[in-house]
Structures are given as C-alpha cells and as structure tokens.
Scaffold this active site. Structure first.
Site, PDB file in Angstrom:
ATOM      1  N   SER A 275     -23.044   3.972  -3.441  1.00  0.00           N
ATOM      2  CA  SER A 275     -23.662   4.329  -2.167  1.00  0.00           C
ATOM      3  C   SER A 275     -24.322   5.693  -2.150  1.00  0.00           C
ATOM      4  O   SER A 275     -25.221   5.930  -1.337  1.00  0.00           O
ATOM      5  CB  SER A 275     -22.621   4.265  -1.045  1.00  0.00           C
ATOM      6  OG  SER A 275     -21.576   5.194  -1.259  1.00  0.00           O
TER       7      SER A 275
ATOM      8  N   HIS B 114     -24.348  -2.292  -0.891  1.00  0.00           N
ATOM      9  CA  HIS B 114     -25.719  -1.805  -1.071  1.00  0.00           C
ATOM     10  C   HIS B 114     -26.508  -2.642  -2.087  1.00  0.00           C
ATOM     11  O   HIS B 114     -27.619  -2.265  -2.460  1.00  0.00           O
ATOM     12  CB  HIS B 114     -25.706  -0.347  -1.506  1.00  0.00           C
ATOM     13  CG  HIS B 114     -25.180   0.573  -0.449  1.00  0.00           C
ATOM     14  ND1 HIS B 114     -25.963   1.076   0.562  1.00  0.00           N
ATOM     15  CD2 HIS B 114     -23.929   1.058  -0.239  1.00  0.00           C
ATOM     16  CE1 HIS B 114     -25.232   1.837   1.352  1.00  0.00           C
ATOM     17  NE2 HIS B 114     -23.991   1.843   0.881  1.00  0.00           N
TER      18      HIS B 114
ATOM     19  N   LYS C 214     -25.991  -3.189   6.186  1.00  0.00           N
ATOM     20  CA  LYS C 214     -27.030  -2.526   5.391  1.00  0.00           C
ATOM     21  C   LYS C 214     -28.284  -3.403   5.411  1.00  0.00           C
ATOM     22  O   LYS C 214     -28.930  -3.533   6.426  1.00  0.00           O
ATOM     23  CB  LYS C 214     -26.522  -2.251   3.976  1.00  0.00           C
ATOM     24  CG  LYS C 214     -25.189  -1.501   3.899  1.00  0.00           C
ATOM     25  CD  LYS C 214     -25.210  -0.160   4.579  1.00  0.00           C
ATOM     26  CE  LYS C 214     -24.021   0.717   4.257  1.00  0.00           C
ATOM     27  NZ  LYS C 214     -22.791   0.462   5.006  1.00  0.00           N
TER      28      LYS C 214
END
Length: 411
Positions: free
Chosen positions: A199, A227, A258
């Site tokens: 991240s 991610h 995300k």
C-alpha cells in the site's frame, strides 16, 4: 515544543492515559493555524480526477484510491439508488441473523467468481476482514510469518491471536526460508501473510516464490489484494493472474473501497474455509452487514470489472506515462508497478513542505510520514486514476520537477 507526530507516539511513564492529550492538541492547533497540517481536508464534490476542496477550490486529485473512477460512475450510482429505493438505508442486523439480503449473496457470488473460487464472505471493511480472518484461523501453537511491509490490518490481526509472530524482510524470500528452516518443526500450523500490492510502495510480492516455499514447508499462504483488485493482471484479477497462478493461494482477502469504489471487505476461498471464517470471525459475527445501497453499487462494479477493461487500460497508460517521466527526472519511486506511486523524500519536514507547495498549485497529494512509514522513508504518496488526463499529469510532473529541484530531491 514537540514537532512531529512521532514525538507523541513514543511510550513514556505516566500516571494518566490522558497525559499526552493537552500537548498534542496544542501541537495540532498550532499546525492548523500555520497551515502545516494537511490532513482531513474537506471535500465538497465526488472524488474523480479533480475534486472540490473547501477553502481551496478545484484541485487535481492524487490522493484517492478510487483508481478506476468507479465511485461516482453513472451505472454504479444508478444501481446504488435502485437498491436504496427497494431495500432502504441500512441492513438492520448482523449477517448471521437478520442482515443477509439477496443482494449480499449476489455480491458474494460475483466476488467468488471473479477470483475463480467456490465462495466469498463480505465484511464491513477490509480492516475487519483481515483481523477476523487471521484471528479465526490461528491457534496458540501456530506460527505467523509476515512481510515487514504488511498492511496494519494484517499486523493487528496477529495481535488478536496467541500465536508466535515473526517478520521477514520485505519481499526477501531467502530470509523467509531461513525462518521456515529454523522454526517450522516447532509449530503445528504456519501461515505466511503478505500484501499482493503493497500500500505504501506499490510493488508486488514474489508470488511464485511464496507458493514454492509454502508448498516446500507445508505452510498456508494469505494474500491481501486490497490494492491489486482491478489493477494488476491482464484482466485486473490481481496477483494470482499477474503470475499466471490462479487458484494457488490458500486465502485471498481484499477491500471494496479502493478500485471498486465502495466500502467493505471480502475473503474468498474454498466453501469449507469461508464458512468456517464466517462462523468464527468476531468482526463478521458482531458487525452489521453492509448497507444495501453500497452492495447494489458494488454488484454493478463487478459487472464492469468482468466485462469492461477500458478503465484498466487507461490507467495502465497513465501509469506508464507518469512513472517513466518521474524516473527520467531522477525521483526515487522504488519498484512500483501499480497505481500507487511513492516519491520517497526521506525527510519529514521536507515532505510536508513539498505537499504544501503542490497544494498551492491546486494539486491534492498526500504527505506520508511516521508512523505510517519509517522515519527515513517519508514520502509523497501519489494515487493515479484512469480518469486523469494527459494534460493533468503533465502539469503535475512539471510542478514536481520545480519543487523537487527547489528542495534538492532531484538535480
């Protein structure tokens, strides 16, 4: 006077748990008054390639994880509104009792299919997914092996167990194997835990080597794809697809906040694994299920992820353009392959000053300092979106070049 967050973070002897409150509040108010405080900026519009910030106006947004710009996508919003009209604002109960709607089951099926797995369970957040998954599976005579750059939610999950926890150097498979050789025989079960895409650095774990080690030493492997989903792999299906190893990971978790542009988390795997976690993870058992509107929107998100690669393709173009130019300029951006682009400064004050000057140029960029990263790894954390235009990115690059030279980060 204390100057940085970490000055208040260090534990010291005290006779009251509120001992640091007055000094920290004084520091905070002074930082706000001198515009040194760059957190909790108030947004007054949807987050896209630009955003309206109260007191600053419209800015180029480089601080959002909404990588594929799906949070305000018209189809997603329409689906969320339809679910809101039909089911109301909240689910009213935990999932195991009265809070599982047909929408929740449909979303879980979508996520499981996306990863070629038998079953998925959705949690209120990605954080609660990780702490619930780890704490439900691990016993006192098990061993947990984590990458040192693992997300905070993974680390916090280990603290809820009574197991032995060891960390291996970031993406260092030689160090991981040394730990396995030394410790494996002393424990019942072993779980290796890592991010797919990290991240803060945007780099990827060496999944092929992790698979080889977990098979060699009879361990299990858990990957957090927060991610990676929608971003890496030919079709955006994450780290397994990137390495052409679909189905090889024992436990996959991730977040829906995300690239999917919503809120929530998920765990996918075999039916036996997911049902066990569903019935033993306290963060699932005791949390109200996701609101129907969010779930309705996310179902449409997965329709897009499955059938429309245009968002990912545009993001890939932006990543290549932006990172290539940063490297040409001499910035240290590590080994990122993702939408996360760290510009590593290494000095906390310099990092904050650079972020402030970018803000003056109408560029919203996050300064990341200790304790989010180590004291020597302060950085500007840039999050790219598919909706950023080439013109916007070139403006950002020009500003970074001028500011980087001013502060001696590049020459």
């Amino acid at each position: 006077m204390k100057k940085n967050f970490h000055d208040f973070f260090i534990e010291s002897k005290r006779n009251d748990i509120f001992a640091n409150l007055d000094a920290f509040y004084e520091y905070l108010e002074e930082a706000k008054s001198t515009k040194e405080y760059a957190y909790r900026r108030t947004l007054a519009s949807a987050t896209s390639s630009t955003v309206v910030v109260e007191g600053a106006g419209e800015m180029i947004m480089l601080g959002s994880n909404n990588y594929l710009d799906l949070a305000a996508n018209t189809k997603v919003v329409n689906a969320a509104q339809a679910a809101l009209a039909k089911y109301g604002n909240g689910s009213g109960s935990v999932a195991l009792l009265g809070g599982t709607f047909d929408l929740h089951r449909k979303l879980e099926t979508k996520i499981a299919t996306f990863y070629s797995r038998e079953l998925a369970a959705i949690f209120p957040t990605g954080f609660s997914t990780n702490i619930g998954t780890i704490s439900s599976l691990i016993c006192s005579n098990d061993l947990l092996l984590l990458d040192t750059y693992s997300h905070a939610s993974l680390i916090e999950g280990t603290k809820l167990t009574r197991a032995t926890v060891k960390f291996f150097k970031h993406n260092d498979m030689e160090h991981l194997e040394k730990l396995l050789i030394k410790l494996r025989s002393q424990y019942d079960g072993v779980l290796i835990v890592t991010d797919g895409i990290f991240s803060m650095d945007g780099d990827i774990c060496p999944l092929d080597k992790l698979i080889a080690l977990k098979q060699k030493y009879n361990a299990r492997l858990m990957i957090d794809e927060a991610h990676a989903i929608g971003i890496v792999g030919d079709h955006g299906r994450g780290t397994e697809e990137y390495f052409h190893l679909t189905g090889a990971v024992d436990i996959i978790t991730g977040t829906l906040s995300k690239a999917p542009g919503g809120i929530g988390g998920y765990v996918v795997g075999s039916k036996k694994l997911v049902e066990y976690i569903r019935h033993f993870a306290s963060s699932y058992i005791f949390s109200t299920s996701l609101p129907p509107a969010v779930v309705g929107g996310l179902i449409e998100v997965f329709n897009i992820l499955e059938n429309d690669l245009s968002h990912k393709e545009k993001l890939d173009y932006n990543k290549q353009l932006f990172t290539a130019r940063l490297r040409e300029l001499g910035f240290n951006i590590g080994q990122t392959i993702s939408a996360i682009v760290p510009i590593i400064i290494g000095d906390e004050e310099k990092t904050k000053l650079m972020a402030r000057e970018l803000a003056e140029e109408k560029i919203f960029c996050s300064a990341v300092v200790f304790p989010a990263v180590s004291k020597t790894q302060s950085r500007l954390r840039i999050s790219l979106m598919c909706s950023h235009s080439e013109k916007q990115l070139l403006k950002v690059l020009s500003a970074l070049e001028l500011i980087g030279k001013k502060y001696g980060v590049i020459v």
